[in-house]
Design an enzyme around this catalytic site. Structure first.
Site, PDB file in Angstrom:
ATOM      1  CB  SER A 214      -0.909   0.007   1.220  1.00  0.00           C
ATOM      2  OG  SER A 214      -0.165  -0.133   2.416  1.00  0.00           O
ATOM      3  CG  ASP A 215       2.108   3.119  -3.329  1.00  0.00           C
ATOM      4  OD1 ASP A 215       1.190   3.814  -3.813  1.00  0.00           O
ATOM      5  OD2 ASP A 215       2.713   2.255  -3.977  1.00  0.00           O
TER       6      ASP A 215
ATOM      7  CE  LYS B 180      11.196   2.057  -2.158  1.00  0.00           C
ATOM      8  NZ  LYS B 180      11.570   1.693  -3.538  1.00  0.00           N
TER       9      LYS B 180
ATOM     10  CE  LYS C 204       6.240   1.857  -1.497  1.00  0.00           C
ATOM     11  NZ  LYS C 204       6.644   1.992  -2.915  1.00  0.00           N
TER      12      LYS C 204
ATOM     13  CG  ASP D  37       8.389   5.002  -3.629  1.00  0.00           C
ATOM     14  OD1 ASP D  37       7.950   5.845  -4.438  1.00  0.00           O
ATOM     15  OD2 ASP D  37       8.416   3.778  -3.883  1.00  0.00           O
TER      16      ASP D  37
ATOM     17  CG  ASN E 158       4.636   4.724  -4.729  1.00  0.00           C
ATOM     18  OD1 ASN E 158       5.062   4.788  -3.576  1.00  0.00           O
ATOM     19  ND2 ASN E 158       4.868   3.697  -5.519  1.00  0.00           N
TER      20      ASN E 158
ATOM     21  CD  GLU F  86      11.546   4.300  -5.417  1.00  0.00           C
ATOM     22  OE1 GLU F  86      12.425   4.151  -4.538  1.00  0.00           O
ATOM     23  OE2 GLU F  86      10.846   3.379  -5.842  1.00  0.00           O
TER      24      GLU F  86
ATOM     25  CD  GLU G  34       7.866   1.806  -8.923  1.00  0.00           C
ATOM     26  OE1 GLU G  34       8.558   2.127  -7.960  1.00  0.00           O
ATOM     27  OE2 GLU G  34       6.805   1.171  -8.826  1.00  0.00           O
TER      28      GLU G  34
ATOM     29  CG  ASP H 189       9.785  -2.878 -13.386  1.00  0.00           C
ATOM     30  OD1 ASP H 189       9.286  -2.753 -12.256  1.00  0.00           O
ATOM     31  OD2 ASP H 189       9.446  -3.780 -14.183  1.00  0.00           O
TER      32      ASP H 189
ATOM     33  CG  HIS I 127      10.507  -1.215  -9.020  1.00  0.00           C
ATOM     34  ND1 HIS I 127       9.619  -1.963  -9.772  1.00  0.00           N
ATOM     35  CD2 HIS I 127       9.861  -0.921  -7.879  1.00  0.00           C
ATOM     36  CE1 HIS I 127       8.480  -2.089  -9.114  1.00  0.00           C
ATOM     37  NE2 HIS I 127       8.600  -1.473  -7.964  1.00  0.00           N
TER      38      HIS I 127
ATOM     39  N   GLY J  73      10.294  -6.079  -5.840  1.00  0.00           N
ATOM     40  CA  GLY J  73       9.050  -6.284  -5.122  1.00  0.00           C
ATOM     41  C   GLY J  73       8.032  -6.905  -6.059  1.00  0.00           C
TER      42      GLY J  73
ATOM     43  CD  GLU K  93      11.848  -1.582  -4.024  1.00  0.00           C
ATOM     44  OE1 GLU K  93      11.838  -1.306  -5.244  1.00  0.00           O
ATOM     45  OE2 GLU K  93      11.004  -1.129  -3.216  1.00  0.00           O
TER      46      GLU K  93
END
Lengths: 430, 430
Positions: free
Chosen positions: A25-26, A217, A219, A247, A249, A273, A300, A323, A350, A352, A381
């Site tokens: 979640s961001d 990192k 968010k 980050d 986003n 980021e 990314e 990415d 990037h 995850g 990451e």
């Protein structure tokens, strides 16, 4: 050339219900359901391997992404298992009718990336090597053949690329041995999801430092007071020597980004980021100028090498976050690694999502052995979920990715995972 | 708000075999099969109209584009027929999961554009007005509400947009009357397809001048000697007073573009269109600086308002060629018109394809009445094929688009055309 051929392209719409735990979640993605538009290249090689690749999405639309991969099937059936992947890249990316759907961006470009990566998985398995080693052992000429320089030559020509690669030839075996012995540094994003409460943030920060990570990192971008509080907690918990990246986003417009980052400066963020739209080359450059010495990292969601070229030309980024599944696969990422080397910008991929850690480790390790020749200020990451679905999951120990040794691109998912998490199965379970 | 609702979203994969005649052939697209991913919004309003929209493609991949539109159906069913189109735009474009597939670019963004345009067709039909008049009669506040300023505010704020629109309020009725009386200037691309031989080029140039066009366009970029010869023929046939634009369809890298255009300079080309990748903001700016006073025009493949913003900031273009079906529909094109007005750059829309002439005429006429207030140096592309498939085809007379007067967005295709050219039917005929 082998007489064995690609005989079938299987596609799977794979979804994981990650939104239930607010993992991932961001500020822009409150409830992602991490998903993969997945493909398998089957061949008629007796006893030979299959090639696996995927595009990562966060839920809705994964069906469209899967349909785009399926639409490429007619280009693939009958191709030799050892097809020239430089030529295949050009055939798919420059197909005169398909390119109208981009060109070189969005759903169709990611579909091509998934296909190209599946061919690289097949090639590495057939070579009996992990992908990073297969690439690192290629000659400078072979690597340059893989890259399409169209739209790049005002910044990087094939002969400049050859020079970069030839300069790295010396010391390759030693760097390969070093990767095998000690791996590649990682940072962790696991503590910092926006949906986690302060206690969970504090606990995960502490664990990250104990596990050996030197960078974490967080968010940011939804609420400035929350960001200040969370960054203060993280800084207090980690101490002054751990790098804390933040980050956003893509949450901000340019003027807001500058103000917000300046407000977080007292907590010493290492990089910001994705402060704004990934399409905003000039906006990132304006932000980078305004917030120095805080760094800018992005990539990314950068659609292709042409946008990265301009970000390097304009000074839009201090760290380039390629990415593995956004651009058109390994070949385009080699172009991006070469561009970054030309401009002297560190690549910090990037990862995850679903399987992105598994893929990008190969690219960074190849970069170290054969392109940049450096691990200085470079870091991959790491996010600690969904690895259990992969046949050869990443191994991160003492804050470092351990070198993969199994043949392939680490992109193959377990058959049970595919069976359980197919969209049809998911629907049945709901 | 009306109680009537959207009850169904029909999608159609429509293809025309244009490659048989080499209509539409250029340096990057040798054999396009002009296609449309088409949708119809059905409602439960007794006796009410349906809304029609489409994305244009050039063949392969039109199935993926159609699937992307279909994937939006759950967002649309049950929406009021008079749903707020500013809100709907934001809901679709910023959907947190779908935006991963772009963001704001490629297949999914074009799908949203098709849907938004279908809603505008429905709205204009229900208002009993052609779209350009419906938009032109809105207040400045209503128009600003339609626009999403995210990622734009470093170049254009909502209050600046309001100021631009309010300054144009005076004289609106006179400009509307002028459009109705005399239409809007057009140029023709029909003579210049790369697949046509010299005799056909000469004949079509002569006809274009006789028909009243003051500007024509030639495709270039495949072979320099051919381009010199074709441009010489066109210049000799048209005389010195006709503007001859040339269009490279993204064929060149930056250094090649500059050399090639300079080699064509003796034949006095008016603008060079798409000299390089549509993603290369800095590359277009470098070309524009190098080839002045020859102009640069681009935009048909520019993915969204954020890239246009930067092209205006960087001086990448002298003429902005918006496309009605590339970005996310009418709303995003209003943002682009406002950006162009802020920077004082004329908008000369891209058209041709399937139904693009039908759509963009509304945008240019709205621009004249309510945004730029000017026709100086502005002109709409015209290509004379496939209009017969539309219920209300464009009317071009004496080199000018005549104002559409039928209610709607001129986007509705004839039912027979849909039935004959559906992908399934096409397959049956092959």
């Amino acid at each position: 050339m082998s007489r064995a051929r690609i005989t079938a392209v299987e596609t799977h719409d794979i979804r994981f219900p990650t939104s239930l735990q607010l993992d991932g979640s961001d500020a822009m993605n409150p409830d992602p359901d991490y998903s993969a538009a997945y493909l398998v290249l089957r061949t008629d090689e007796p006893g030979g391997p299959s090639g696996h690749g995927f595009a990562f999405t966060i839920g809705r639309g994964n069906d469209v992404q899967t349909a785009a991969i399926t639409a490429l099937t007619p280009y693939l059936i009958g191709k030799p298992v050892d097809t020239d992947l430089g030529d295949l890249w050009r055939e798919l990316v420059h197909d005169s009718q398909l390119r109208w759907l981009g060109p070189e961006k969005g759903v169709m470009h990611m579909a091509i990336g998934a296909v190209i990566n599946a061919f690289w998985d097949l090639a590495a398995k057939r070579a009996g090597l992990p992908l990073w080693q297969l690439l690192a052992r290629m000659s400078a000429e072979e690597i340059v053949h893989l890259v399409d320089f169209r739209y790049l030559t005002d910044a990087l020509t094939p002969s400049e690329a050859l020079t970069i690669l030839r300069e790295r030839t010396r010391g390759k075996p030693a760097r390969e041995a070093e990767i095998l012995a000690t791996g590649y540094p990682a940072y962790t994003t696991s503590p910092g999801w926006l949906g986690y409460d302060d206690d969970k943030l504090r606990r995960l920060c502490k664990e990250a430092v104990q596990q050996g990570f030197r960078q974490i990192k967080l968010k940011v971008g939804a609420d400035l007071d929350d960001d200040r509080r969370r960054l203060r907690i993280a800084r207090e918990t980690c101490g002054p020597d751990i790098r804390i990246a933040v980050d956003a986003n893509q949450r901000w417009d340019v003027p807001i980004a500058i103000d917000w980052i300046r407000a977080l400066a007292p907590y010493d963020p290492w990089w910001i980021e994705e402060p704004t739209s990934p399409d905003d080359i000039l906006g990132h450059a304006a932000i980078a100028r305004a917030i120095a010495p805080i760094k800018v990292a992005t990539g990314e969601h950068v659609q292709n090498r042409i946008v990265f070229k301009q970000m390097l030309q304009a000074g839009s980024l201090d760290y380039l976050q390629l990415d593995a599944a956004r651009v058109a696969g390994v070949n385009e990422n080699i172009a991006i690694l070469l561009l970054a080397a030309k401009f002297g910008v560190p690549v910090c991929p990037h990862a995850g999502g679903v399987g992105l850690c598994e893929l990008v480790q190969h690219l960074s390790m190849f970069d170290y052995v054969a392109v940049s020749g450096s691990m200085d200020d470079r870091i991959i990451e790491y996010v600690d979920h969904l690895h259990e679905h992969f046949v050869n999951p990443v191994v991160v120990r003492d804050g470092r990715y351990q070198a993969p040794t199994a043949p392939g691109f680490s992109s193959e998912m377990r058959a049970e995972s595919l069976a359980i998490h197919r969209m049809d199965s998911a629907r049945t379970r709901a």
